[in-house]
Design a protein around this motif. Structure first.
Motif, PDB file in Angstrom:
ATOM      1  N   GLN A 150       0.851  -1.189   0.000  1.00  0.00           N
ATOM      2  CA  GLN A 150       0.000   0.000   0.000  1.00  0.00           C
ATOM      3  C   GLN A 150       0.890   1.243   0.000  1.00  0.00           C
ATOM      4  O   GLN A 150       1.305   1.727   1.044  1.00  0.00           O
ATOM      5  CB  GLN A 150      -0.919   0.035   1.220  1.00  0.00           C
ATOM      6  N   ARG A 199      -2.524   5.593  -1.786  1.00  0.00           N
ATOM      7  CA  ARG A 199      -3.501   4.514  -2.056  1.00  0.00           C
ATOM      8  C   ARG A 199      -4.270   4.215  -0.772  1.00  0.00           C
ATOM      9  O   ARG A 199      -3.719   4.223   0.324  1.00  0.00           O
ATOM     10  CB  ARG A 199      -2.784   3.253  -2.525  1.00  0.00           C
ATOM     11  N   HIS A 200      -5.566   3.948  -0.953  1.00  0.00           N
ATOM     12  CA  HIS A 200      -6.411   3.681   0.212  1.00  0.00           C
ATOM     13  C   HIS A 200      -6.379   2.231   0.648  1.00  0.00           C
ATOM     14  O   HIS A 200      -6.760   1.906   1.778  1.00  0.00           O
ATOM     15  CB  HIS A 200      -7.865   4.106  -0.084  1.00  0.00           C
ATOM     16  N   HIS A 201      -5.928   1.356  -0.239  1.00  0.00           N
ATOM     17  CA  HIS A 201      -5.929  -0.063   0.087  1.00  0.00           C
ATOM     18  C   HIS A 201      -4.635  -0.706  -0.403  1.00  0.00           C
ATOM     19  O   HIS A 201      -3.969  -0.207  -1.321  1.00  0.00           O
ATOM     20  CB  HIS A 201      -7.128  -0.774  -0.557  1.00  0.00           C
ATOM     21  N   SER A 202      -4.327  -1.826   0.202  1.00  0.00           N
ATOM     22  CA  SER A 202      -3.184  -2.613  -0.248  1.00  0.00           C
ATOM     23  C   SER A 202      -3.542  -3.283  -1.568  1.00  0.00           C
ATOM     24  O   SER A 202      -4.681  -3.736  -1.767  1.00  0.00           O
ATOM     25  CB  SER A 202      -2.838  -3.665   0.808  1.00  0.00           C
ATOM     26  N   GLN A 203      -2.573  -3.341  -2.475  1.00  0.00           N
ATOM     27  CA  GLN A 203      -2.811  -3.945  -3.784  1.00  0.00           C
ATOM     28  C   GLN A 203      -1.682  -4.911  -4.123  1.00  0.00           C
ATOM     29  O   GLN A 203      -0.597  -4.877  -3.515  1.00  0.00           O
ATOM     30  CB  GLN A 203      -2.896  -2.859  -4.869  1.00  0.00           C
ATOM     31  N   LEU A 233       0.853  -2.949  -9.304  1.00  0.00           N
ATOM     32  CA  LEU A 233       1.379  -1.607  -9.065  1.00  0.00           C
ATOM     33  C   LEU A 233       2.596  -1.329  -9.948  1.00  0.00           C
ATOM     34  O   LEU A 233       2.756  -0.235 -10.494  1.00  0.00           O
ATOM     35  CB  LEU A 233       1.763  -1.451  -7.588  1.00  0.00           C
ATOM     36  N   GLU A 244       1.407  -0.765 -13.501  1.00  0.00           N
ATOM     37  CA  GLU A 244       0.820   0.569 -13.643  1.00  0.00           C
ATOM     38  C   GLU A 244       1.906   1.637 -13.735  1.00  0.00           C
ATOM     39  O   GLU A 244       1.764   2.627 -14.452  1.00  0.00           O
ATOM     40  CB  GLU A 244      -0.091   0.871 -12.453  1.00  0.00           C
TER      41      GLU A 244
END
Length: 458
Positions: free
Chosen positions: A390, A394-398, A403, A406
């Motif tokens: 995270q 970012r509001h959440h872990s991904q 990532l 992206e």
């Protein structure tokens, strides 16, 4: 004319002219093999060091380990420097050739890599290459089918590492250096391999150039003059390539934008890529390899990742970009490294073999909070799959893989990005960012992890 008398003044004038161009140079380092050429240069500099009282003088001997007597030669060089009251260093290098590389090229690469690694910004390496060497180099480059850059042979001054490479006797004949040595009773090392005609340069020196001079007495000077004309042509081509690079190069200098590259003619594409690789200090591929390189990367679909490699360099395509780099070494993603501060906030750089050197860059309002690094040991790991992260913003872990995609980080770079863990918490991904909740406040001291490439000798 007594050349043994006129040669010293001529060389001293050349040295003075070169040094006047580079007032920042304060350390003169002679590349000293102990042979007659380098010994003349060293002796002359030592005898006239009062000409440059603001500059120091020293000598460096490179031991390639290719001759049984190389260590003994180093001792002789040390003795000569002691007699001349000149500081001396001997460096041992690995001169084993890479696949497809000649022994001569491997020795030259190892030698200059060692020289470059030890040059500070205020230092210049002085070598004793003379006009005969220049003529031999021009002929070798012609026979190899080199373009203007290759046929320009050796410049009198060029960048080397953080310092400079200067060749003050480049327009002096070897016969004049030899006359100086005999007049002053100098003793020098005779390397028997210099008579071995199995080496291309020696073959030209002992068999071809004497024949050329017999027919054309001014052949050496004429070949050197040809090199000057080729150097001018090469400078013009570089200027044209630099103008094109402004439109084609990415924010990161090792990347090119393929859509912009496609807009150029094939001739300008080849010129641009050669210039781009030279600016990255990478060897230029052969003409055939360059044609294949451009064909493969420009015609492949966007989802393809063509990869072309040659001795000392490689290029890879990812999406609509072309990246150049030294050949990547094999990488074990399962390895890990401990990283701990010595005292307070002093963190020694961490060397990651085959990857680079990891260190902290002090910032304000960015990077990891100093509090997150107090009294802790970090573990540096690499991606193995399944990691989540995270980053700040970012509001959440991904999933880390997404990532990195992206962010446009190429696949070969993703697996080599250091991941910084505190216990099992992923605090930072080098090149991507730091974890939310651990970043420095706007007015707080922070620490940004930075990865720098290792030098060629590390």
């Amino acid at each position: 004319m007594n050349t043994a008398v006129s040669t010293p003044n001529l060389i001293l004038n050349r040295i003075t002219t070169l040094l006047d161009r580079y007032p920042e140079v304060r350390r003169l380092i002679v590349g000293y093999s102990g042979g007659v050429d380098s010994h003349v240069l060293l002796h002359l500099l030592a005898s006239h060091r009062s000409y440059w009282p603001e500059r120091t003088l020293e000598a460096v001997y490179i031991d390639h380990g290719l001759q049984p007597a190389s260590a003994a030669w180093g001792e002789q060089c040390a003795d000569r420097c002691h007699e001349l009251n000149i500081p001396f260093r001997a460096l041992r290098v690995n001169a084993q050739p890479q696949p497809g590389e000649s022994p001569e090229a491997a020795a030259r690469r190892a030698r200059y890599t060692a020289f470059a690694a030890g040059l500070a910004a205020d230092a210049a390496l002085l070598t004793a290459h003379h006009r005969d060497d220049q003529a031999e180099t021009v002929l070798l480059q012609w026979l190899r089918g080199a373009g203007p850059h290759g046929r320009a042979a050796m410049p009198a001054a060029a960048r080397l590492g953080r310092g400079w490479l200067l060749r003050p006797v480049l327009d002096i004949d070897r016969a004049d250096l030899l006359a100086y040595a005999r007049t002053h009773g100098l003793r020098w090392i005779e390397d028997a391999s210099n008579a071995d005609s199995d080496f291309d340069r020696n073959y030209l020196r002992h068999h071809i150039l004497p024949l050329l001079r017999e027919r054309w007495p001014a052949a050496t000077r004429t070949l050197a003059r040809s090199a000057q004309w080729c150097a001018e042509t090469a400078d013009w081509l570089d200027a044209e390539a630099d103008a094109d690079l402004v439109r084609v190069v990415m924010t990161r200098p090792d990347g090119l934008q393929l859509p912009a590259l496609r807009e150029l003619s094939e001739l300008r594409q080849r010129n641009l890529v050669r210039r781009w690789l030279r600016r990255l200090n990478l060897p230029v591929p052969t003409a055939r390899q360059l044609v294949r390189l451009l064909h493969d990367v420009l015609t492949a679909g966007r989802d393809r990742q063509p990869w072309i490699r040659w001795p000392g360099g490689e290029v890879r395509r990812y999406r609509d970009a072309l990246y150049a780099m030294p050949p990547l070494l094999a990488h074990d993603p399962g390895q890990s490294f401990g990283w701990q501060s010595k005292a307070g906030d002093e963190w020694p750089p961490l060397t990651l073999p085959g990857i680079g050197r990891l260190q902290w860059q002090k910032t304000v309002g960015a990077g990891l909070s100093a509090i997150a690094l107090i009294d802790t040991t970090l573990t540096v790991r690499f991606r193995q799959g399944g990691e989540h992260f995270q980053p700040v913003g970012r509001h959440h872990s991904q999933e880390l893989k997404k990532l990195l995609q992206e962010a446009g980080i190429p696949p070969w770079a993703r697996e080599r990005l250091p991941l910084l863990y505190r216990e099992e918490r992923l605090l930072a991904v080098v090149g991507l960012g730091v974890a939310a909740g651990f970043t420095a406040a706007p007015d707080e001291t922070g620490w940004q992890p930075v990865l720098t490439a290792l030098s060629a000798t590390e």
